[in-house]
Design an enzyme around this catalytic site. Structure first.
Site, mmCIF file in Angstrom:
data_model
loop_
_atom_site.group_PDB
_atom_site.id
_atom_site.type_symbol
_atom_site.label_atom_id
_atom_site.label_comp_id
_atom_site.label_asym_id
_atom_site.label_seq_id
_atom_site.Cartn_x
_atom_site.Cartn_y
_atom_site.Cartn_z
ATOM 1 N N PRO A 1 0.889 -1.087 0.057
ATOM 2 C CG PRO A 1 -0.613 -1.473 1.713
ATOM 3 C CD PRO A 1 0.561 -2.064 1.123
ATOM 4 C CD GLU B 1 -0.034 -8.509 9.843
ATOM 5 O OE1 GLU B 1 0.242 -9.580 10.284
ATOM 6 O OE2 GLU B 1 -0.730 -8.287 8.905
ATOM 7 C CG ASP C 1 -9.766 -0.904 -22.380
ATOM 8 O OD1 ASP C 1 -10.815 -1.661 -22.683
ATOM 9 O OD2 ASP C 1 -8.607 -1.541 -22.074
ATOM 10 N NE ARG D 1 -8.657 -5.775 -20.279
ATOM 11 C CZ ARG D 1 -8.668 -4.641 -20.950
ATOM 12 N NH1 ARG D 1 -7.729 -3.586 -20.920
ATOM 13 N NH2 ARG D 1 -9.858 -4.387 -21.635
HETATM 14 CL CL1 6GU Z 1 -0.434 -3.864 -2.955
HETATM 15 N N1 6GU Z 1 -1.301 -4.683 -0.594
HETATM 16 C C1 6GU Z 1 -2.067 -4.519 0.351
HETATM 17 N N2 6GU Z 1 -2.019 -5.179 1.290
HETATM 18 N N3 6GU Z 1 -3.037 -3.621 0.368
HETATM 19 C C2 6GU Z 1 -3.295 -2.419 -0.693
HETATM 20 C C3 6GU Z 1 -2.539 -2.759 -1.844
HETATM 21 C C4 6GU Z 1 -1.245 -3.623 -1.833
HETATM 22 N N4 6GU Z 1 -2.617 -1.921 -2.495
HETATM 23 C C5 6GU Z 1 -3.786 -1.188 -2.067
HETATM 24 N N5 6GU Z 1 -4.030 -1.848 -0.847
#
Ligand code: 6GU
Length: 230
Positions: A87, A114, A166, A151
């Site tokens: 994230p 974590e 798209d 894709r």
């Molecule tokens: Cl890559 N991993 C996790 N655990 N949560 C996320 C993410 C990745 N991208 C957005 N939320």
């Protein structure tokens, strides 16, 4: 294209790769996808892959050794583009999907919220997030990235123009589509689509795309206008 996915949950990934477009892309050899369970690279008896954080605190941290050992066991890992799912990464977009899909070999590492031992980061080229929300595991995010890349490989979509049309490739959302029946519960298909007048249909679709984008995604609409001015 070759894709190696490092994961602790191969069963979250494999079934998705064995259906629909992904299955087709593999069956017709447009892509070769390997799913690697990096738990197999843990050296201890209990095959642990995480441990408590130095300095204390809640949660567990993914250990560096099993991850790097698994990474180094991948044929051609030196030349592959190595992606860490987190994230904290750069936001994944259609533009990013296009760039990534041009690589011959990518390795994708799925982690846990974590966290990673910080030293893992040094062994990857790019960190990618799929959006500003938290998932329990990177597997779901990795599948999003794999789907969006695969894709775009030429030949994977049977209709070559459909990736070009798209939403997002031209900063516009797609126009409304209809199929039979002509009338459903009093809701009729717009007459213009039954007119057979190709040019009028094209301009109606463009208008619809524009007004829909303007209303739903003013941010995208702004980019669209800017791209037209260029
Ligand atoms: Cl890559 N991993 C996790 N655990 N949560 C996320 C993410 C990745 N991208 C957005 N939320």
């Amino acid at each position: 294209m070759r894709i190696d996915i490092l994961t602790l949950f191969p069963n979250m990934i494999e079934p998705v790769l064995n259906e629909s477009m992904m299955w087709r892309a593999k069956a017709y050899k447009f892509v070769n996808i390997n799913v690697i369970d990096y738990r197999a690279y843990s050296e201890d008896k209990r095959k642990t892959v995480d441990d408590t954080p130095y300095g204390g605190g809640a949660g567990m941290v993914l250990r560096v050794e099993p991850v790097i050992k698994a990474l180094r066991d991948i044929d051609g890992h030196e030349d592959a583009l190595k992606i860490l799912m987190t994230p904290q990464g750069i936001p994944f977009t259609q533009t990013r999907a296009k760039t990534l899909s041009k690589n011959k070999h990518v390795i994708i590492m799925c982690g846990h919220y974590e966290g990673y031992d910080e030293r893992i980061r040094d062994y990857f080229d790019v960190e990618v997030s799929i959006g500003d929300y938290v998932l329990t595991s990177g597997e779901v995010a990795a599948l999003v990235v794999v789907d969006a890349m695969v894709r775009l490989i030429p030949g994977v979509l049977s209709n070559a123009s459909s990736a070009e049309d798209d939403s997002f490739s031209n900063h516009l959302l797609e126009y409304p589509q209809y199929t039979r029946p002509r009338v459903f519960e009093g809701k009729a298909v717009p007459d213009i689509l039954l007119s057979g007048h190709h040019q009028n249909i094209q301009s109606w679709r463009l208008e619809q795309s524009e007004s829909r984008t303007k209303k739903r995604r003013p941010d995208l609409y702004q980019k669209y206008k800017e791209s037209k001015e260029k």
